[in-house]
Design an enzyme around this catalytic site. Structure first.
Site, PDB file in Angstrom:
ATOM      1  NE  ARG A 227     -44.536  -1.726  37.170  1.00  0.00           N
ATOM      2  CZ  ARG A 227     -45.011  -2.094  35.724  1.00  0.00           C
ATOM      3  NH1 ARG A 227     -44.508  -1.589  34.572  1.00  0.00           N
ATOM      4  NH2 ARG A 227     -46.320  -2.565  35.749  1.00  0.00           N
TER       5      ARG A 227
ATOM      6  CG  ASP B 156     -45.876  -0.179  27.789  1.00  0.00           C
ATOM      7  OD1 ASP B 156     -46.220  -1.596  27.875  1.00  0.00           O
ATOM      8  OD2 ASP B 156     -46.515   0.615  28.296  1.00  0.00           O
TER       9      ASP B 156
ATOM     10  CB  SER C  45     -49.302  -6.086  31.959  1.00  0.00           C
ATOM     11  OG  SER C  45     -49.771  -5.441  31.582  1.00  0.00           O
TER      12      SER C  45
ATOM     13  CB  CYS D 151     -46.600 -11.744  28.156  1.00  0.00           C
ATOM     14  SG  CYS D 151     -47.961 -12.548  28.876  1.00  0.00           S
TER      15      CYS D 151
ATOM     16  CE  LYS E  93     -49.310   0.641  30.449  1.00  0.00           C
ATOM     17  NZ  LYS E  93     -48.757  -0.221  29.364  1.00  0.00           N
TER      18      LYS E  93
ATOM     19  NE  ARG F 107     -51.152  -0.820  33.807  1.00  0.00           N
ATOM     20  CZ  ARG F 107     -52.253  -1.926  33.743  1.00  0.00           C
ATOM     21  NH1 ARG F 107     -53.592  -1.676  33.537  1.00  0.00           N
ATOM     22  NH2 ARG F 107     -51.985  -3.141  33.422  1.00  0.00           N
TER      23      ARG F 107
ATOM     24  CE1 TYR G 211     -46.663   1.197  40.554  1.00  0.00           C
ATOM     25  CE2 TYR G 211     -48.588   1.314  38.908  1.00  0.00           C
ATOM     26  CZ  TYR G 211     -47.388   0.764  39.371  1.00  0.00           C
ATOM     27  OH  TYR G 211     -46.717   0.012  38.304  1.00  0.00           O
TER      28      TYR G 211
HETATM   29  C1  OXD Z   1     -48.384  -2.365  32.167  1.00  0.00           C
HETATM   30  C2  OXD Z   1     -47.432  -1.465  32.067  1.00  0.00           C
HETATM   31  O1  OXD Z   1     -49.187  -2.617  33.136  1.00  0.00           O
HETATM   32  O2  OXD Z   1     -46.754  -1.165  31.089  1.00  0.00           O
HETATM   33  O3  OXD Z   1     -48.868  -3.046  31.079  1.00  0.00           O
HETATM   34  O4  OXD Z   1     -47.160  -1.049  33.150  1.00  0.00           O
HETATM   35 MN    MN Z   2     -47.789  -2.093  29.298  1.00  0.00          MN
END
Ligand code: OXD
Ligand code: MN
Length: 590
Positions: free
Chosen positions: A374, A277, A248, A250, A206, A69, A197
């Site tokens: 990913r 998420d 992210s 954690c 997001k 991101r 991406y």
């Molecule tokens: C993030 C994701 O970056 O979930 O938080 O991809």
């Molecule tokens: Mn996330």
């Protein structure tokens, strides 16, 4: 597929701007998706993996400059800069539209525009919202089909309604200088260009489910949060639900899919995953807070995922999954990443595409897989997926948990005194950068409610919205907690084992919600004593435990300075309740 006038008018406008050669509506059928997979395999956009070992799984590699991101290229184009707030990039919407129209102009010439109707949340649920993503990438279509509910059923559900989120993605030439991820909250519009991406282009995730949805939630009286949702079943078969926000990297996915320590498992404790998420939270008819996971899949970080660290996540990736930027094991055409096991394949293709022989990789840090590589896995693959995953009414939340990576400051767990204090705990959340980046270890980054990159409006108004939700919930509000699995001793060793043993902390949290567990009031909130936690079979010495469950007033005094500095950017907009809580903490620490 539709006669919806708003959809058709918008589509006309986008088509005349992007000028695709062809337009294909995604109906959600397996036949159509299979045809697209074939086409993408033929063009080399994706690779088919070993059908026996990884049935229905594919591999995709992004451009080297397009692997994460891009927060510095992400904009919240609200009407005014103040509405976007000091934590977001902003540009005047008219100016941004004009700039981007230029970039999109003719961007799909010679290409196909796919029209992807999708639902965030079970189709037709009162929680759910509909979006339509226009994209010129088959990879995006295939990912959206895993991460969301797509197709004709969604259009049927929308009917003639003009309320849908208008999402446009063009891959263009993946030029990082001209990359833009732009939300126009007042228009329910998302425009993304020059990336291919995940988080930048799977616009349901997001961009919609957090940035646009947080804005809608503020208008409509609900919340969109960067939270996992898990159900914890006790030996009596009762299930209580927890929503937890961590920045992210954690461990949200790990906590959501936790496997209890053996002795708790034997007693009958289980964890069920609702989401890993994102959570959308609404007040139900009974006045309690209910949550759904608006997504249908997991877009998880691959490195570090193994049978040991997260058995359930790994199991979720064994079929129907798309892998992005991991390494290919050429011996059997499967995938590999750092942390999967201790045996990097001798004959591998690293994420950048070069064949390597196990010695030198071209990637930084000598890694086979990109650190942000990913998997896109269907949630239904998860062995511990909750039976409530598709429940249109969501699950009732007993506890909200905030957390971050704090080597020194935060104890293992503490409970906020009440909702307002809990909002303050979330608003002051922070996480330390890891050893991965030289010179940056232990640098505290403020990330309120883990929403810094995802809040679609002024963060101070977002705090106020949390406080308002608490007023509406009254005594039905979930209790709020803070956890820190990452406390380190003087030598830099982690003091708490984490992973499955986090269950011991979750049990204390739920017992507190029911008034069944003890705690001691401290300057920062209620802390358990070691004897309040069930530590059966855990090899941890008393001194370590005491430190894990202590509050160092000096360290916290430093924390106050950091919080004040952070809050200063919000000026008068900082809600009084939050300022009061800061004053109270300061007084408590004296
Ligand atoms: C993030 C994701 O970056 O979930 O938080 O991809
Ligand atoms: Mn996330």
């Amino acid at each position: 597929m539709t006669t919806n006038k708003s959809v058709l008018a918008w589509l006309d406008d986008m088509v005349s701007m992007c000028k695709p050669d062809e337009i294909v509506w995604i109906d959600g059928s397996e036949e159509q998706l299979e045809a697209l997979r074939k086409e993408a395999c033929e063009s080399g956009e994706i690779l088919k993996l070993n059908e026996e070992k990884l049935p229905g799984c594919y591999y995709h590699r992004t451009a080297e400059n397009d692997v994460a991101r891009v927060e510095d290229r992400t904009f919240i184009c609200a009407r005014t800069k103040e509405e976007a707030g000091p934590t977001n990039n902003w540009m005047d919407p008219a100016e941004m539209y004009a700039k981007l129209r230029n970039l999109y102009n003719g961007s799909m010439k010679g290409r196909t525009m796919y029209v992807v109707p999708y639902s965030m949340g079970p189709i037709g649920s009162p929680f759910s919202k509909i979006g339509i993503e226009l994209t010129d990438s088959i990879y995006v279509v295939l990912n959206m089909a895993i991460m969301t509910r797509v197709g004709k059923a969604v259009m049927d559900c929308l009917g003639d309604c003009p309320e849908f989120v208008k999402c446009l993605h063009a891959k263009k030439d993946v030029n990082p200088e001209e990359r833009y991820i732009v939300q126009f909250p007042q228009d329910a519009t998302i425009w993304s260009i020059n990336s291919a991406y995940g988080g930048n282009v799977l616009l349901g995730k997001k961009c919609f489910a957090l940035r646009i949805a947080s804005y809608l939630g503020k208008q409509e009286g609900w919340m969109a949060e960067h939270m996992l949702i898990l159900g914890l079943e006790n030996p009596k078969g009762e299930i209580k639900y927890i929503a937890a926000a961590f920045p992210s990297a954690c461990g949200k996915t790990n906590l959501a899919m936790l496997i209890p320590p053996a002795y708790l498992k034997e007693k009958g404790y289980k964890v069920w995953t609702v989401g890993d998420d994102i959570a959308w939270l609404r007040i139900g008819e009974d006045g309690r807070l209910y949550a759904i996971n608006p997504e249908a899949g997991f877009f998880g970080v691959a490195p570090g995922t193994s049978e040991k660290t997260n058995f359930n996540a790994l199991a979720s990736t064994r079929q129907g999954t798309i892998f992005t930027n991991v390494a290919i094991n050429n011996e059997d055409n499967t995938v590999w990443w750092e942390g999967l096991d201790k045996n990097p394949p001798a004959d591998a293709t690293e994420w950048k595409g070069a064949k390597v022989n196990g010695k030198e990789y071209t990637a930084e840090g000598n890694k086979l897989a990109h650190p942000n590589s990913r998997f896109t896995a269907p949630a239904k693959n998860c062995p511990c997926i909750s039976s409530e995953f598709e429940n249109p009414a969501g699950v009732p939340i007993s506890a909200i948990v905030f957390g971050g990576r704090r080597a020194k400051t935060a104890p293992l767990v503490y409970q906020a005194r009440d909702w307002e204090h809990g909002v303050f705990v979330g608003a002051t959340m922070a996480s330390e950068t890891t050893a991965a980046a030289a010179g940056q270890v232990g640098v505290v980054r403020r990330d309120p409610m883990a929403m810094k990159p995802f809040c679609g409006y002024n963060m101070a108004d977002y705090f106020a919205h949390w406080l308002e939700m608490g007023e509406k919930l009254g005594d039905k509000a979930p209790s709020i907690f803070h956890v820190n699995w990452f406390r380190q001793d003087a030598e830099g060793h982690f003091m708490w084992p984490g992973f499955g043993d986090n269950m011991r902390v979750l049990n204390w949290i739920l017992d507190r919600c029911e008034g069944k567990a003890d705690a001691t009031e401290t300057a920062i909130g209620y802390l358990p004593k070691a004897s309040d936690l069930d530590l059966t079979g855990l090899d941890i010495d008393a001194a370590t435990l005491e430190e894990l469950l202590s509050v160092d007033k000096e360290v916290w005094a430093g924390e106050i300075d950091g919080i004040k500095e952070y809050f200063a950017q919000f000026g008068d907009k900082l809600p009084k309740g939050i300022a009061d809580q800061l004053a109270k903490l300061e007084a408590n620490l004296k």
